[in-house]
Structure formats: C-alpha cells, structure tokens
Scaffold this active site. Structure first.
Site, PDB file in Angstrom:
ATOM      1  NE  ARG A  34      -2.586  -1.308   3.431  1.00 53.34           N
ATOM      2  CZ  ARG A  34      -3.281  -1.265   4.562  1.00 53.34           C
ATOM      3  NH1 ARG A  34      -4.501  -0.781   4.572  1.00 53.34           N
ATOM      4  NH2 ARG A  34      -2.755  -1.706   5.684  1.00 53.34           N
ATOM      5  CD  GLN A  35       4.748   2.397   3.775  1.00 49.35           C
ATOM      6  OE1 GLN A  35       5.889   2.106   3.466  1.00 49.35           O
ATOM      7  NE2 GLN A  35       4.421   2.738   5.005  1.00 49.35           N
ATOM      8  CG  HIS A  68      -3.279  -1.905  -1.970  1.00 56.09           C
ATOM      9  ND1 HIS A  68      -4.592  -2.082  -1.600  1.00 56.09           N
ATOM     10  CD2 HIS A  68      -3.095  -0.558  -2.068  1.00 56.09           C
ATOM     11  CE1 HIS A  68      -5.179  -0.905  -1.472  1.00 56.09           C
ATOM     12  NE2 HIS A  68      -4.304   0.035  -1.752  1.00 56.09           N
ATOM     13  CG  ASP A 107     -12.902   1.754  -1.816  1.00 52.86           C
ATOM     14  OD1 ASP A 107     -12.742   1.056  -2.842  1.00 52.86           O
ATOM     15  OD2 ASP A 107     -12.183   1.639  -0.816  1.00 52.86           O
ATOM     16  CE  LYS A 130     -12.357   4.100   1.073  1.00 57.34           C
ATOM     17  NZ  LYS A 130     -11.642   3.020   1.751  1.00 57.34           N
ATOM     18  NE  ARG A 132      -8.818   4.682   4.057  1.00 56.01           N
ATOM     19  CZ  ARG A 132      -9.156   3.675   4.843  1.00 56.01           C
ATOM     20  NH1 ARG A 132      -8.981   3.761   6.157  1.00 56.01           N
ATOM     21  NH2 ARG A 132      -9.672   2.573   4.333  1.00 56.01           N
ATOM     22  CB  THR A 161      -8.867  -0.505  10.550  1.00 55.92           C
ATOM     23  OG1 THR A 161      -9.579   0.199   9.516  1.00 55.92           O
ATOM     24  CG2 THR A 161      -7.401  -0.106  10.515  1.00 55.92           C
TER      25      THR A 161
END
Length: 252
Positions: A34-35, A68, A107, A130, A132, A161
């Site tokens: 995700r980074q 991801h 999303d 959505k 965030r 989460t």
C-alpha cells in the site's frame, strides 16, 4: 510481518550462496504494497524498498497474490507474477449465494475487483462512495446501484481495520439492503479492533483466504478461511515446467 520478511531475506541469501540456479520467492501477502507512492514529503515508498531488497537478496522472480497495486511490477527489478485468489473466493461464495444478490464495491478503488467477482458470479454490481479521514475513520454517504431488499456481498482486496467495511454496511442498510450481508476479501489483516468492529455488524459471514495467518479471538466475526495453497501449488508446478500462468493471474 517484519519478522517474516527478514527471515525470507536471509533464506534468499542462503539459497544464493548455496549455488541455486534460479530462486523464486513465493510471497502470498506482499507487505508494504500500500506504500506504492509518496503522498507527502518525507514519506518512503515501502513497496519499492521491499521489492528491491528481495531482488538484492537473491530472488530471480516474485510470485504474489493480489497485491494492493499492480505498480509493483514496475518497481521490481525481477519479474513479478501476480496471482489472483478471486476465483477461490468466488467459488466459496457461489455455494449458497442467493439469485438476487448484489456484488458491492465499498469504494471506487475496488470497482474493478467487484466487476471481476460479478463476471464469475453473474450478479450485478453496486458501488459505495467513501471518503477516508484517517486509517480508522471512514465516511460513506452514497450507494450507486439497486440494493433495496437484496442480499449483498461486499468485496475488497483486504480487510485491515474494518473501517471501510463498517462504513459500507451502514450505507447499504440505510439504502434498504437486506440484513443478509457477506464480506469477502483476499487478505484478512484484521488489525487493531477490526474483529470486534466486524462482530458488531449484522454479517452472515466474513470470507478471507489464508495468505495471512488468522487466529481465533473472543470477539470473533463469523469468519471463514479458504486456502490458496492449491493456487500456489499450481503456479509453482507451471513455472517449473515452463507452462504459462495466464489462467492464474490477476486480470490486467
């Protein structure tokens, strides 16, 4: 995850020093994917760092499951085979999926994934919009598509989460969806209070794969785990016999 990464790097180095002709690193869940870009000054690009570390340690090829970001291919100095576990999860969903069910993307980022499920399950797609605010604070305010009185399957590449799932479920129920909600994700990270958060929702089941180890907890959502071992075994067999992986790869 960090401990597993260090162990993998050491194992790659040992194989290289031991004279292995080629080394394939099979990484079901690629951490730090995700980074994949900098969102503010001073941030690292973790996906690139990990990819470069694996190649430097000795990997000649990486095999990952539903990373991801597909940008991982461009970040890696060695070939990356991106397998998909969507057919594995779709087969589990199809066992008892109602005819009037709707596949829901929680999303805009998961729309392509939802369309993949839709094609396999022959069900329509709806999308939740959505925003965030933080890693644990997600606001959803609109559902596009007909979900009124219909069972829904919320699909995403991972559950971290649980905030995205929670926000999507609240919107879907407010829009009249039936209280027959399934959540499916390729990777079940379930960090922090994710399990207790999901356990409070009216979910029929939460379906994930075993790309990450899952442990039972006192506050447990109705969790079901499907194995990607046959998928990985098939990929390894194909690589060693120089057969194409096309049928196993993430759609481009």
């Amino acid at each position: 995850m960090n401990a597993h990464l260090i162990e993998l790097l050491l194992l790659l180095d040992a194989c290289r020093r031991g004279g292995a002709h080629t080394i394939t690193a099979v990484v079901p869940y690629f951490g730090y994917a995700r980074q994949d870009r900098r969102t503010r000054a001073g941030e690292p690009v973790g996906a690139r760092v990990v990819a470069e570390a694996l190649a430097t340690a000795g990997a000649d090829r990486l095999v990952v499951v539903d990373p991801h970001t597909t940008a991982l291919k461009a970040m890696s100095a060695v070939p990356v085979e991106m397998l998909t576990a969507v057919p594995v999860i779709a087969a589990a969903l199809a066992e008892d999926l109602p005819d009037d069910a709707v596949v829901v993307s929680p999303d805009l980022g998961a729309v392509e994934l939802a369309e993949h499920y839709s094609a396999l399950l022959h069900r329509p797609v709806a999308v939740v919009r959505k925003t965030r605010a933080s890693g644990t604070n997600v606001q959803a305010d609109e559902a596009v598509g007909d979900v009124t009185a219909r069972p829904v399957v919320v699909v995403d590449d991972m559950i971290s989460t649980g905030a995205t799932v929670e926000a999507a479920v609240h919107v879907l129920l407010a829009r009249g969806a039936a209280a027959d909600i399934t959540v499916a994700a390729n990777h079940g990270l379930l960090v922090g209070d994710a399990r207790s958060r999901l356990a409070k929702l009216p979910l029929r089941r939460v379906l994930v794969t075993d790309t990450l180890a899952t442990e039972k907890t006192p506050q447990e959502p109705p969790l079901q785990v499907r194995s990607v071992a046959p998928l990985l075994a098939d990929a390894i067999a194909r690589l060693h016999s120089d057969r194409p992986l096309d049928a196993l790869l993430t759609p481009s």
